[in-house]
Design a protein around this motif. Structure first.
Motif, PDB file in Angstrom:
ATOM      1  N   GLU A   1       0.841  -1.203   0.000  1.00 50.55           N
ATOM      2  CA  GLU A   1       0.000   0.000   0.000  1.00 50.55           C
ATOM      3  C   GLU A   1       0.870   1.244   0.000  1.00 50.55           C
ATOM      4  O   GLU A   1       1.773   1.391   0.831  1.00 50.55           O
ATOM      5  CB  GLU A   1      -0.917   0.006   1.220  1.00 50.55           C
ATOM      6  CG  GLU A   1      -1.892   1.165   1.231  1.00 50.55           C
ATOM      7  CD  GLU A   1      -2.841   1.104   2.412  1.00 50.55           C
ATOM      8  OE1 GLU A   1      -3.747   1.962   2.478  1.00 50.55           O
ATOM      9  OE2 GLU A   1      -2.685   0.212   3.264  1.00 50.55           O
ATOM     10  N   ASN A   2       0.651   2.121  -0.944  1.00 51.32           N
ATOM     11  CA  ASN A   2       1.318   3.417  -1.076  1.00 51.32           C
ATOM     12  C   ASN A   2       2.751   3.358  -1.592  1.00 51.32           C
ATOM     13  O   ASN A   2       3.396   4.408  -1.664  1.00 51.32           O
ATOM     14  CB  ASN A   2       1.282   4.206   0.242  1.00 51.32           C
ATOM     15  CG  ASN A   2      -0.124   4.598   0.642  1.00 51.32           C
ATOM     16  OD1 ASN A   2      -0.965   4.879  -0.205  1.00 51.32           O
ATOM     17  ND2 ASN A   2      -0.394   4.597   1.937  1.00 51.32           N
ATOM     18  N   TYR A   3       3.257   2.194  -1.970  1.00 55.03           N
ATOM     19  CA  TYR A   3       4.610   2.164  -2.527  1.00 55.03           C
ATOM     20  C   TYR A   3       4.883   0.851  -3.252  1.00 55.03           C
ATOM     21  O   TYR A   3       4.171  -0.158  -3.093  1.00 55.03           O
ATOM     22  CB  TYR A   3       5.663   2.371  -1.443  1.00 55.03           C
ATOM     23  CG  TYR A   3       5.911   1.174  -0.558  1.00 55.03           C
ATOM     24  CD1 TYR A   3       6.902   0.242  -0.863  1.00 55.03           C
ATOM     25  CD2 TYR A   3       5.148   0.954   0.585  1.00 55.03           C
ATOM     26  CE1 TYR A   3       7.130  -0.865  -0.064  1.00 55.03           C
ATOM     27  CE2 TYR A   3       5.358  -0.141   1.390  1.00 55.03           C
ATOM     28  CZ  TYR A   3       6.359  -1.053   1.062  1.00 55.03           C
ATOM     29  OH  TYR A   3       6.563  -2.153   1.855  1.00 55.03           O
ATOM     30  N   SER A   4       5.957   0.883  -4.028  1.00 53.80           N
ATOM     31  CA  SER A   4       6.505  -0.324  -4.645  1.00 53.80           C
ATOM     32  C   SER A   4       8.011  -0.142  -4.737  1.00 53.80           C
ATOM     33  O   SER A   4       8.501   0.952  -5.044  1.00 53.80           O
ATOM     34  CB  SER A   4       5.913  -0.532  -6.039  1.00 53.80           C
ATOM     35  OG  SER A   4       6.582  -1.572  -6.726  1.00 53.80           O
ATOM     36  N   VAL A   5       8.762  -1.213  -4.477  1.00 52.95           N
ATOM     37  CA  VAL A   5      10.215  -1.188  -4.662  1.00 52.95           C
ATOM     38  C   VAL A   5      10.571  -2.258  -5.680  1.00 52.95           C
ATOM     39  O   VAL A   5       9.969  -3.335  -5.706  1.00 52.95           O
ATOM     40  CB  VAL A   5      10.972  -1.413  -3.338  1.00 52.95           C
ATOM     41  CG1 VAL A   5      10.775  -0.234  -2.406  1.00 52.95           C
ATOM     42  CG2 VAL A   5      10.536  -2.694  -2.644  1.00 52.95           C
ATOM     43  N   GLN A   6      11.566  -1.980  -6.521  1.00 52.99           N
ATOM     44  CA  GLN A   6      11.923  -2.888  -7.592  1.00 52.99           C
ATOM     45  C   GLN A   6      13.393  -2.711  -7.953  1.00 52.99           C
ATOM     46  O   GLN A   6      13.967  -1.639  -7.749  1.00 52.99           O
ATOM     47  CB  GLN A   6      11.061  -2.661  -8.833  1.00 52.99           C
ATOM     48  CG  GLN A   6      10.872  -1.220  -9.245  1.00 52.99           C
ATOM     49  CD  GLN A   6       9.852  -0.484  -8.399  1.00 52.99           C
ATOM     50  OE1 GLN A   6       8.855  -1.053  -7.963  1.00 52.99           O
ATOM     51  NE2 GLN A   6      10.111   0.795  -8.130  1.00 52.99           N
TER      52      GLN A   6
END
Length: 216
Positions: free
Chosen positions: A117-122
């Motif tokens: 929720e509210n972010y993604s890291v990749q």
């Protein structure tokens, strides 16, 4: 595909529901990574396009969000129409904090993403998956302005392993309606470190200078 087009990197895209800011932070062993990976539009969303990055994904994804498509729908549309999709990495978040991401099967190991929720890291060509988990943990457990939390997340990722090839460039891009210089646009923070032995620390230094200048 040529190796010099490979944007091996780790990044975070995020939305702050309190300030309504959207942002992207990225670090890579790739010159001037800030000119390619981060895209954002106030009130619409933020995008990170990397690996053998297709830079057209940035504005096209934002256009799709603005037309009412969900992040997952935007990712699906772009990937399905791209002949190089298996070499791409793409993450999209909207102004409701909903995120989606894609990592092609031909992205170099270690490659993957964490969506919450509210972010993604990749990231791709990482030392290991601990880089992304450290970034996610940092973002979820930190407080303060979105820009600070994004830089802290990058630091955590670097400390946990980071880009397998090393360090070179970093960038921070945060948008908020009417928060550009003079209030003429939405580009609140747009800082880039194009070539530096410790790009995240240099980015943090520039952010501190930004705050000092805006406060005066």
């Amino acid at each position: 595909m040529a190796d010099n087009n490979l944007i091996a990197t780790f990044s975070i895209i995020a939305y702050d529901p309190v300030s309504e800011e959207l942002g992207v932070a990225v670090q890579s062993k790739f010159l001037a990574v800030g000119s390619m990976v981060p895209w954002a539009r106030a009130g619409v969303g933020a995008v990170a396009t990397q690996a053998w990055g297709n830079t057209s994904f940035g504005p096209r994804a934002l256009d799709l969000l603005e037309k009412g498509k969900s992040p997952q729908e935007a990712v699906n549309i772009l990937i399905e129409a791209d002949q190089g999709a298996e070499f791409r990495q793409l993450a999209v978040i909207n102004a409701e904090g909903k995120a989606a991401a894609y990592t092609g099967s031909n992205c170099s190991d270690w490659a993957g993403e964490i969506i919450a929720e509210n972010y993604s890291v990749q990231g791709n060509i990482l030392v290991n998956e601990k880089t992304l988990q450290a970034m996610a943990d940092s973002f979820e457990n930190s407080k303060g302005p979105l820009a600070d939390r994004l830089v802290k997340s990058l630091r955590a990722g670097q400390f946990a392993g980071g880009d397998k090839r090393g360090r070179q460039a970093a960038a921070l891009f945060v948008v908020k309606e009417g928060r550009g210089i003079g209030g003429f646009d939405d580009r609140y923070i747009d800082l880039r470190v194009d070539d530096h032995p410790r790009p995240i620390e240099e980015l943090a230094r520039l952010l501190k200078l930004f705050y000092q200048q805006r406060d005066n």
